[in-house]
Design an enzyme around this catalytic site. Structure first.
Site, PDB file in Angstrom:
ATOM      1  N   ASP A 103       0.629  -0.765   0.478  1.00 40.38           N
ATOM      2  CA  ASP A 103       0.338  -0.048   0.652  1.00 40.38           C
ATOM      3  C   ASP A 103       1.029   1.382  -0.465  1.00 40.38           C
ATOM      4  O   ASP A 103       1.670   1.489   0.851  1.00 40.38           O
ATOM      5  CB  ASP A 103      -0.848  -0.437   1.789  1.00 40.38           C
ATOM      6  CG  ASP A 103      -2.276   0.076   1.342  1.00 40.38           C
ATOM      7  OD1 ASP A 103      -2.437   1.451   0.406  1.00 40.38           O
ATOM      8  OD2 ASP A 103      -3.418  -0.813   1.627  1.00 40.38           O
ATOM      9  N   ASP A 216      -3.138   4.843  -2.161  1.00 38.96           N
ATOM     10  CA  ASP A 216      -4.601   5.412  -2.091  1.00 38.96           C
ATOM     11  C   ASP A 216      -4.364   6.850  -2.282  1.00 38.96           C
ATOM     12  O   ASP A 216      -3.260   7.152  -2.341  1.00 38.96           O
ATOM     13  CB  ASP A 216      -3.672   5.471  -0.267  1.00 38.96           C
ATOM     14  CG  ASP A 216      -4.900   5.833   1.527  1.00 38.96           C
ATOM     15  OD1 ASP A 216      -5.688   4.512   0.929  1.00 38.96           O
ATOM     16  OD2 ASP A 216      -4.071   6.831   1.509  1.00 38.96           O
ATOM     17  N   GLU A 268      -6.334   3.627  -6.065  1.00 42.97           N
ATOM     18  CA  GLU A 268      -7.466   3.997  -5.164  1.00 42.97           C
ATOM     19  C   GLU A 268      -8.032   6.045  -6.287  1.00 42.97           C
ATOM     20  O   GLU A 268      -7.410   6.260  -5.424  1.00 42.97           O
ATOM     21  CB  GLU A 268      -7.204   4.647  -4.068  1.00 42.97           C
ATOM     22  CG  GLU A 268      -8.934   4.109  -3.577  1.00 42.97           C
ATOM     23  CD  GLU A 268      -8.765   4.440  -2.126  1.00 42.97           C
ATOM     24  OE1 GLU A 268      -9.448   3.945  -1.431  1.00 42.97           O
ATOM     25  OE2 GLU A 268      -8.014   5.190  -1.660  1.00 42.97           O
ATOM     26  N   HIS A 341     -11.760  -3.186   3.197  1.00 41.63           N
ATOM     27  CA  HIS A 341     -11.083  -2.218   4.296  1.00 41.63           C
ATOM     28  C   HIS A 341     -12.319  -1.611   4.844  1.00 41.63           C
ATOM     29  O   HIS A 341     -12.529  -1.140   5.809  1.00 41.63           O
ATOM     30  CB  HIS A 341      -9.556  -2.784   4.987  1.00 41.63           C
ATOM     31  CG  HIS A 341      -9.355  -1.744   4.280  1.00 41.63           C
ATOM     32  ND1 HIS A 341      -8.884  -1.001   3.138  1.00 41.63           N
ATOM     33  CD2 HIS A 341      -8.462   0.637   4.536  1.00 41.63           C
ATOM     34  CE1 HIS A 341      -8.450  -0.236   2.613  1.00 41.63           C
ATOM     35  NE2 HIS A 341      -9.132   0.443   3.878  1.00 41.63           N
ATOM     36  N   ASP A 342     -12.743  -0.854   3.909  1.00 42.62           N
ATOM     37  CA  ASP A 342     -13.013   0.243   4.037  1.00 42.62           C
ATOM     38  C   ASP A 342     -14.900   0.464   3.852  1.00 42.62           C
ATOM     39  O   ASP A 342     -15.466   1.414   3.395  1.00 42.62           O
ATOM     40  CB  ASP A 342     -12.881   1.432   2.970  1.00 42.62           C
ATOM     41  CG  ASP A 342     -11.318   1.503   3.004  1.00 42.62           C
ATOM     42  OD1 ASP A 342     -11.093   1.567   4.505  1.00 42.62           O
ATOM     43  OD2 ASP A 342     -11.138   2.507   1.708  1.00 42.62           O
TER      44      ASP A 342
HETATM   45  C1  GLC Z   1      -8.316   5.322   1.354  1.00 44.10           C
HETATM   46  C2  GLC Z   1      -7.860   4.083   2.566  1.00 44.10           C
HETATM   47  C3  GLC Z   1      -8.640   4.599   3.875  1.00 44.10           C
HETATM   48  C4  GLC Z   1      -8.219   5.152   4.739  1.00 44.10           C
HETATM   49  C5  GLC Z   1      -7.744   6.731   3.833  1.00 44.10           C
HETATM   50  C6  GLC Z   1      -6.957   7.856   4.172  1.00 44.10           C
HETATM   51  O1  GLC Z   1      -9.306   5.266   1.312  1.00 44.10           O
HETATM   52  O2  GLC Z   1      -8.130   2.927   1.794  1.00 44.10           O
HETATM   53  O3  GLC Z   1      -8.788   3.190   4.921  1.00 44.10           O
HETATM   54  O4  GLC Z   1      -8.675   6.011   5.796  1.00 44.10           O
HETATM   55  O5  GLC Z   1      -7.589   6.440   2.577  1.00 44.10           O
HETATM   56  O6  GLC Z   1      -5.750   7.394   3.828  1.00 44.10           O
END
Ligand code: GLC
Length: 593
Positions: A103, A216, A268, A341-342
């Site tokens: 990540d 991320d 992402e 995980h979100d």
């Molecule tokens: C992304 C991650 C999440 C995190 C956010 C800030 O969306 O997947 O878990 O809280 O970024 O880093």
């Protein structure tokens, strides 16, 4: 799609499995999962048959946001183990032909990262690593409760985790930007040195032997001039931070400097990403990313706040996937995921986690593995793990649940937690983060200590031990789905065949074909807890409710060899794909050649 046009890459043919280390497997009894715990389960991953592991952040971190607040990009969090454990993990994976992606969290760091500590101390070298700005003094009625009297934050942006996106620092006498938690200051990508630091850190990990990155919130790294300039023009709305003005310059630079086609890269991208931007990120002559995680399907059933849960319509879900599948066809590659995980657990969100849990988990798995794109499995999905029966606000640990709900309660936006508790329980990120269910024993075999987040009480029924012993389990069904990608008879059409929706307006069935040369897959999924009837249209039929251009009609089938490739009901089912009844949450995949 013609096989001559195939642009083969290993990561297109792979299945990715996501591990959230905190909740995977604990070996030292502190209630928190660790890297030795993952090593202990390598044979499990091998048995499942996945090709790649995406590891959520394992770097040193004070854990304001469970590792997404990184204090040192080049060391491992004590709770998770040591760098030598991590190296053993990489070796263990590679020994089993499983790749590893890490990540990459570079929109922000932790406020405990050395760069920020120095920046805050006024060290000239690091000052511009972050976004420090003066407050506004021209805002009427500002109460000054966040900074000095009569001073308002530099703009009105709110952070993703509730409250303003700016924090006033008394020693510095300025405000810093944090799009997420106050302990996650945003890096200043305008600063060339920041970019250099990030690129060389990425190279360092690549030299250690990793196989790619999950990036991320990568589309947030370029902020608009109203934020980056010291004497800013008119303030921008928050949306200006999505796919900002220099985003393709920065991601393109990363692509050129660090990335290559051999790596699995998935960015992402939050917010409403346009197809033009998407093609620029992952297109043939684009920035150099392989795939994107967009949120379009994750936002169908909810509003912007975690207490706004509305449910979803199947036709909307199909529209999202059709849009992405068709728009990137021949131009870029899709990632497909239904939870992570979100997000809440997919079987609770899109399936029926009570009466038809097993059937609907298998149906959703069928969808995931037969769409065009690389499938991403989130730990426990292969067991059909469900949402947790959350009751009280105290049951949660996640900043993204606790902070916004608490703020809303304080400000009277919500009167009682009870009014919103069902919605929060349906949407909270903690649903995904309850420990992995290995056995029916205490704490589901996850830990000998007290788990950091409660284990779902249904682990007595839903756990890996039980699933492995049961030939009809979701686990074994997933093994078969994953193995299809290595089956020479179908792998090409499954991976590279074009996607066509057969019946877009059907509210209960999702039926589509995948086509490569004259090979086809026909996928039919019943998204309801009732029986449904499916019928392939005849060529001359007035097909108002079918797709405008039929990818397949009944007449064609007579001349083809048909094989029922996948079915989530164990009894024998009819082999004629032109017309059949489907039972609740029944899924079928026919191979026509
Ligand atoms: C992304 C991650 C999440 C995190 C956010 C800030 O969306 O997947 O878990 O809280 O970024 O880093």
């Amino acid at each position: 799609m013609d096989s001559a046009d195939i642009d083969r890459q290993w990561w297109k043919e792979a299945v990715v499995y996501q591990i959230y280390p905190r909740s995977f497997n604990d070996t030292d009894g502190d209630g928190v999962g660790d890297i030795p715990g993952i090593i202990e389960k390598l044979d499990y991953l091998d048995e499942l048959g996945v090709d790649v592991i995406w590891l959520n952040p394992v770097y040193e971190s004070p854990n304001a946001d469970n590792g997404y607040d990184i204090a040192d990009y080049q060391s491992i969090m004590d709770e998770f183990g040591t760098m030598s454990d991590w190296e053993d993990l990489l070796d263990g994976l590679h020994d089993r032909d499983i790749k590893l992606i890490m990540d990459l969290v570079v929109n922000h760091t932790s406020d405990e990262h050395e760069w920020f500590v120095k920046s805050r101390e006024g060290d000239e070298e690091f000052r511009d690593y972050y976004i420090w700005r003066n407050g506004r003094t021209d805002v009427d009625g500002w109460t000054g409760h966040l900074g000095p009297d009569d001073e308002a934050p530099p703009n009105d942006w709110g952070s993703f985790f509730g409250g303003p996106a700016w924090e006033y620092d008394e020693d510095v006498g300025e405000w810093y930007l944090h799009l997420f938690d106050v302990k996650q200051p945003d890096l200043n990508w305008e600063n060339e040195e920041v970019r250099e630091e990030v690129f060389s850190m990425m190279e360092w990990w690549l030299e250690k032997g990793i196989d790619g990155f999950r990036m991320d919130v990568i589309n947030l790294i370029s902020k608009p001039p109203s934020v980056t300039e010291h004497n800013p023009p008119e303030p921008d709305g928050f949306d200006a931070t999505f796919d900002g003005p220099k985003i393709h310059e920065y991601v393109g630079e990363m692509g050129e400097r660090v990335l290559s086609d051999d790596l699995l890269t998935v960015g992402e991208v939050v917010g409403d990403v346009s197809m033009d931007d998407a093609r620029q990120y992952v297109g043939r002559d684009g920035d150099g990313l392989g795939m994107l995680f967009h949120f379009d399907h994750m936002l169908l059933d909810r509003g912007g706040d975690v207490w706004e849960y509305y449910g979803y319509d199947l036709t909307d879900l199909k529209d999202v996937f059709r849009h992405w599948q068709k728009s990137l066809e021949g131009e870029g590659w899709n990632s497909n995921y239904l939870n992570n995980h979100d997000q809440p657990r997919m079987v609770s969100r899109f399936g029926d986690d009570v009466e038809y849990r097993v059937e609907s988990a298998k149906l959703l798995g069928t969808l995931l593995h037969t769409l065009h794109g690389t499938p991403y499995i989130y730990q426990g999905e292969e067991l059909g793990m469900t949402n947790y029966p959350f009751e009280r606000l105290d049951d949660y640990q996640d900043v993204d649940t606790l902070n916004p709900v608490q703020n809303a309660l304080d400000e009277g936006v919500i009167e009682n937690f009870d009014d919103v508790k069902d919605s929060v329980a349906a949407l909270s990120r903690d649903n995904a983060r309850t420990p992995m269910q290995w056995t029916d024993e205490e704490h589901a075999g996850f830990t000998d200590g007290e788990p950091w987040l409660a284990v779902n009480p249904n682990h007595e029924e839903i756990n890996a031990d039980t699933a492995r012993e049961d030939d009809d389990s979701v686990f074994h069904y997933y093994r078969n789905l994953i193995a299809l990608r290595d089956d020479d008879d179908v792998s090409d059409v499954l991976v590279y065949g074009s996607y066509d929706d057969l019946w877009p307006s059907h509210t209960d069935l999702w039926a589509y074909t995948r086509t490569l040369d004259d090979e086809r897959l026909l996928v039919v999924l019943n998204f309801t807890s009732e029986d449904q009837q499916f019928r392939l249209p005849r060529e001359d039929e007035d097909h108002a409710t079918y797709a405008d251009e039929l990818p397949l009609h009944a007449g064609e089938v007579a001349d083809l060899d048909t094989e029922l490739l996948v079915s989530n009901y164990d009894e024998d089912v009819e082999s004629d794909p032109t017309e059949f009844a489907l039972r609740p949450w029944e899924a079928r995949v026919y191979h026509l050649s």
